[in-house]
Motif scaffolding. Structure first.
Motif, PDB file in Angstrom:
ATOM      1  N   TYR A  16       0.831  -1.205   0.000  1.00  0.00           N
ATOM      2  CA  TYR A  16       0.000   0.000   0.000  1.00  0.00           C
ATOM      3  C   TYR A  16       0.866   1.257   0.000  1.00  0.00           C
ATOM      4  O   TYR A  16       0.596   2.221  -0.731  1.00  0.00           O
ATOM      5  CB  TYR A  16      -0.923  -0.013   1.212  1.00  0.00           C
ATOM      6  CG  TYR A  16      -1.501   1.335   1.540  1.00  0.00           C
ATOM      7  CD1 TYR A  16      -2.466   1.921   0.726  1.00  0.00           C
ATOM      8  CD2 TYR A  16      -1.059   2.042   2.659  1.00  0.00           C
ATOM      9  CE1 TYR A  16      -2.979   3.175   1.020  1.00  0.00           C
ATOM     10  CE2 TYR A  16      -1.569   3.290   2.960  1.00  0.00           C
ATOM     11  CZ  TYR A  16      -2.522   3.852   2.136  1.00  0.00           C
ATOM     12  OH  TYR A  16      -3.021   5.097   2.428  1.00  0.00           O
ATOM     13  N   PHE A  19       2.216   1.804  -3.372  1.00  0.00           N
ATOM     14  CA  PHE A  19       1.156   2.307  -4.238  1.00  0.00           C
ATOM     15  C   PHE A  19       0.935   3.799  -4.027  1.00  0.00           C
ATOM     16  O   PHE A  19       0.798   4.570  -4.986  1.00  0.00           O
ATOM     17  CB  PHE A  19      -0.142   1.532  -3.963  1.00  0.00           C
ATOM     18  CG  PHE A  19      -1.382   2.249  -4.419  1.00  0.00           C
ATOM     19  CD1 PHE A  19      -1.667   2.364  -5.769  1.00  0.00           C
ATOM     20  CD2 PHE A  19      -2.251   2.820  -3.496  1.00  0.00           C
ATOM     21  CE1 PHE A  19      -2.811   3.036  -6.197  1.00  0.00           C
ATOM     22  CE2 PHE A  19      -3.388   3.483  -3.912  1.00  0.00           C
ATOM     23  CZ  PHE A  19      -3.668   3.596  -5.266  1.00  0.00           C
ATOM     24  N   ARG A  20       0.873   4.233  -2.772  1.00  0.00           N
ATOM     25  CA  ARG A  20       0.680   5.655  -2.497  1.00  0.00           C
ATOM     26  C   ARG A  20       1.808   6.486  -3.113  1.00  0.00           C
ATOM     27  O   ARG A  20       1.575   7.570  -3.642  1.00  0.00           O
ATOM     28  CB  ARG A  20       0.643   5.890  -0.984  1.00  0.00           C
ATOM     29  CG  ARG A  20      -0.614   5.403  -0.314  1.00  0.00           C
ATOM     30  CD  ARG A  20      -1.812   6.285  -0.592  1.00  0.00           C
ATOM     31  NE  ARG A  20      -1.651   7.635  -0.070  1.00  0.00           N
ATOM     32  CZ  ARG A  20      -2.593   8.565  -0.140  1.00  0.00           C
ATOM     33  NH1 ARG A  20      -3.749   8.290  -0.717  1.00  0.00           N
ATOM     34  NH2 ARG A  20      -2.389   9.767   0.356  1.00  0.00           N
ATOM     35  N   GLY A  23       1.836   4.985  -7.335  1.00  0.00           N
ATOM     36  CA  GLY A  23       0.591   4.810  -8.070  1.00  0.00           C
ATOM     37  C   GLY A  23      -0.420   5.917  -7.843  1.00  0.00           C
ATOM     38  O   GLY A  23      -1.118   6.334  -8.770  1.00  0.00           O
ATOM     39  N   TRP A  24      -0.518   6.408  -6.615  1.00  0.00           N
ATOM     40  CA  TRP A  24      -1.507   7.427  -6.291  1.00  0.00           C
ATOM     41  C   TRP A  24      -0.971   8.839  -6.517  1.00  0.00           C
ATOM     42  O   TRP A  24      -1.521   9.605  -7.301  1.00  0.00           O
ATOM     43  CB  TRP A  24      -1.973   7.264  -4.847  1.00  0.00           C
ATOM     44  CG  TRP A  24      -2.865   8.370  -4.375  1.00  0.00           C
ATOM     45  CD1 TRP A  24      -2.485   9.508  -3.733  1.00  0.00           C
ATOM     46  CD2 TRP A  24      -4.287   8.466  -4.538  1.00  0.00           C
ATOM     47  NE1 TRP A  24      -3.568  10.303  -3.459  1.00  0.00           N
ATOM     48  CE2 TRP A  24      -4.695   9.689  -3.947  1.00  0.00           C
ATOM     49  CE3 TRP A  24      -5.253   7.639  -5.107  1.00  0.00           C
ATOM     50  CZ2 TRP A  24      -6.019  10.099  -3.914  1.00  0.00           C
ATOM     51  CZ3 TRP A  24      -6.580   8.043  -5.068  1.00  0.00           C
ATOM     52  CH2 TRP A  24      -6.956   9.257  -4.482  1.00  0.00           C
ATOM     53  N   ASN A  25       0.089   9.173  -5.839  1.00  0.00           N
ATOM     54  CA  ASN A  25       0.589  10.554  -5.892  1.00  0.00           C
ATOM     55  C   ASN A  25       0.927  11.050  -7.299  1.00  0.00           C
ATOM     56  O   ASN A  25       0.549  12.166  -7.656  1.00  0.00           O
ATOM     57  CB  ASN A  25       1.793  10.716  -4.963  1.00  0.00           C
ATOM     58  CG  ASN A  25       1.383  10.679  -3.502  1.00  0.00           C
ATOM     59  OD1 ASN A  25       0.291  11.115  -3.139  1.00  0.00           O
ATOM     60  ND2 ASN A  25       2.249  10.142  -2.659  1.00  0.00           N
ATOM     61  N   ASN A  27      -0.400  10.253 -10.013  1.00  0.00           N
ATOM     62  CA  ASN A  27      -1.577  10.200 -10.892  1.00  0.00           C
ATOM     63  C   ASN A  27      -2.798  10.829 -10.234  1.00  0.00           C
ATOM     64  O   ASN A  27      -3.926  10.391 -10.436  1.00  0.00           O
ATOM     65  CB  ASN A  27      -1.888   8.733 -11.264  1.00  0.00           C
ATOM     66  CG  ASN A  27      -0.773   8.073 -12.038  1.00  0.00           C
ATOM     67  OD1 ASN A  27      -0.504   8.420 -13.182  1.00  0.00           O
ATOM     68  ND2 ASN A  27      -0.109   7.112 -11.410  1.00  0.00           N
ATOM     69  N   ARG A  28      -2.571  11.895  -9.476  1.00  0.00           N
ATOM     70  CA  ARG A  28      -3.669  12.503  -8.732  1.00  0.00           C
ATOM     71  C   ARG A  28      -4.769  13.020  -9.644  1.00  0.00           C
ATOM     72  O   ARG A  28      -5.952  12.952  -9.307  1.00  0.00           O
ATOM     73  CB  ARG A  28      -3.128  13.640  -7.862  1.00  0.00           C
ATOM     74  CG  ARG A  28      -2.226  13.171  -6.725  1.00  0.00           C
ATOM     75  CD  ARG A  28      -2.982  12.335  -5.715  1.00  0.00           C
ATOM     76  NE  ARG A  28      -3.986  13.090  -4.993  1.00  0.00           N
ATOM     77  CZ  ARG A  28      -3.745  13.769  -3.885  1.00  0.00           C
ATOM     78  NH1 ARG A  28      -2.527  13.780  -3.371  1.00  0.00           N
ATOM     79  NH2 ARG A  28      -4.708  14.438  -3.278  1.00  0.00           N
ATOM     80  N   TRP A  31      -6.979  10.040 -10.685  1.00  0.00           N
ATOM     81  CA  TRP A  31      -7.808   9.594  -9.571  1.00  0.00           C
ATOM     82  C   TRP A  31      -8.913  10.603  -9.269  1.00  0.00           C
ATOM     83  O   TRP A  31     -10.042  10.229  -8.929  1.00  0.00           O
ATOM     84  CB  TRP A  31      -6.947   9.358  -8.329  1.00  0.00           C
ATOM     85  CG  TRP A  31      -6.128   8.104  -8.415  1.00  0.00           C
ATOM     86  CD1 TRP A  31      -4.788   8.009  -8.656  1.00  0.00           C
ATOM     87  CD2 TRP A  31      -6.607   6.761  -8.291  1.00  0.00           C
ATOM     88  NE1 TRP A  31      -4.397   6.684  -8.682  1.00  0.00           N
ATOM     89  CE2 TRP A  31      -5.497   5.900  -8.458  1.00  0.00           C
ATOM     90  CE3 TRP A  31      -7.854   6.197  -8.047  1.00  0.00           C
ATOM     91  CZ2 TRP A  31      -5.592   4.520  -8.380  1.00  0.00           C
ATOM     92  CZ3 TRP A  31      -7.960   4.814  -7.972  1.00  0.00           C
ATOM     93  CH2 TRP A  31      -6.845   3.990  -8.144  1.00  0.00           C
ATOM     94  N   PRO A  62      -5.775   2.748 -13.748  1.00  0.00           N
ATOM     95  CA  PRO A  62      -7.005   2.750 -12.939  1.00  0.00           C
ATOM     96  C   PRO A  62      -8.204   3.224 -13.761  1.00  0.00           C
ATOM     97  O   PRO A  62      -8.121   4.192 -14.508  1.00  0.00           O
ATOM     98  CB  PRO A  62      -6.675   3.752 -11.824  1.00  0.00           C
ATOM     99  CG  PRO A  62      -5.191   3.727 -11.715  1.00  0.00           C
ATOM    100  CD  PRO A  62      -4.695   3.521 -13.111  1.00  0.00           C
TER     101      PRO A  62
END
Length: 217
Positions: A16, A19-20, A23-25, A27-28, A31, A62
């Motif tokens: 996780y 990912f943060r 994967g997350w940061n 591609n804000r 998301w 995503p």
């Protein structure tokens, strides 16, 4: 229940955090857009096997694909009898609500569900002891008889034939759904079969005209 983390939970939390970070940061914006809803154009039906994650095989972003996974990547035929029609509900949502343009059924090598269908080793077992799996893979019984007559029930040749036959069965069953029939006839929906070989990482795509799976370019 113990409060201490298990090695498995530690693995999940470490994943996780990665990912943060990766994967997350970065591609804000994507998301943020996905908060408004999803609009995938592709539905993938794949096996639950931990080695064949469609998001890895097809490198999905995503929100790019609506994915359903179950034992042996099976689709049951359209039926209205009472029951918990999980795959059918997912199909209905993908086709009627999300309006996906393509449904891809992905089988794979070394599939335990297809092997069990071929050997019938779980036949007669109690629910919770193998019976649920046996009932599910009974969807392959007719195809299994053809494979067994041609190749026997042991060895990789027979197993691969069963794995690829399973994809064809799911495609046939997809075409029993009236909403899919209508959309395919109008050219609004394409059905496709594929097979991922774990041994060499090669994806094969079914040519329904000749009935064979061919390596993807």
């Amino acid at each position: 229940m113990a409060d201490a983390n298990s090695p498995q939970l530690d693995r999940l939390l470490a994943g996780y955090r990665r990912f943060r970070e990766s994967g997350w940061n970065p591609n804000r914006e994507r998301w943020a857009a996905l908060r408004e809803g999803q609009e995938p154009e592709i539905m993938v039906i794949a096996c639950s096997d931990s080695r064949v994650d469609p998001s890895q095989i097809f490198d999905f972003d995503p929100g790019e694909a609506f994915v359903v996974r179950n034992v042996a990547a099976m689709v049951p035929p359209f039926e209205t009898t009472p029951g918990r029609h999980g795959v059918s509900a997912a199909l209905e949502f993908a086709v009627q609500v999300l309006k996906v343009k393509e449904i891809v059924v992905v089988g794979h090598g070394m599939c335990g569900g297809c092997k069990a269908a071929l050997t019938q080793e779980l036949r007669g077992t109690e629910p919770g002891e193998g019976g649920f799996v046996a009932d599910w893979i009974a969807l392959l019984d007719d195809a299994r008889d053809e494979v067994a007559a041609r190749h026997g029930t042991e060895g990789r040749v027979a197993e691969r034939a069963m794995e690829q036959a399973g994809v064809k069965v799911s495609l046939e069953n997809l075409r029993t759904f009236p909403c899919i029939q209508r959309k395919e006839a109008k050219g609004e929906l394409t059905l496709r079969g594929a097979f991922f070989a774990i041994s060499d990482g090669v994806l094969h795509v079914l040519n329904e005209a000749d009935g064979h799976f061919h390596p993807a370019d």
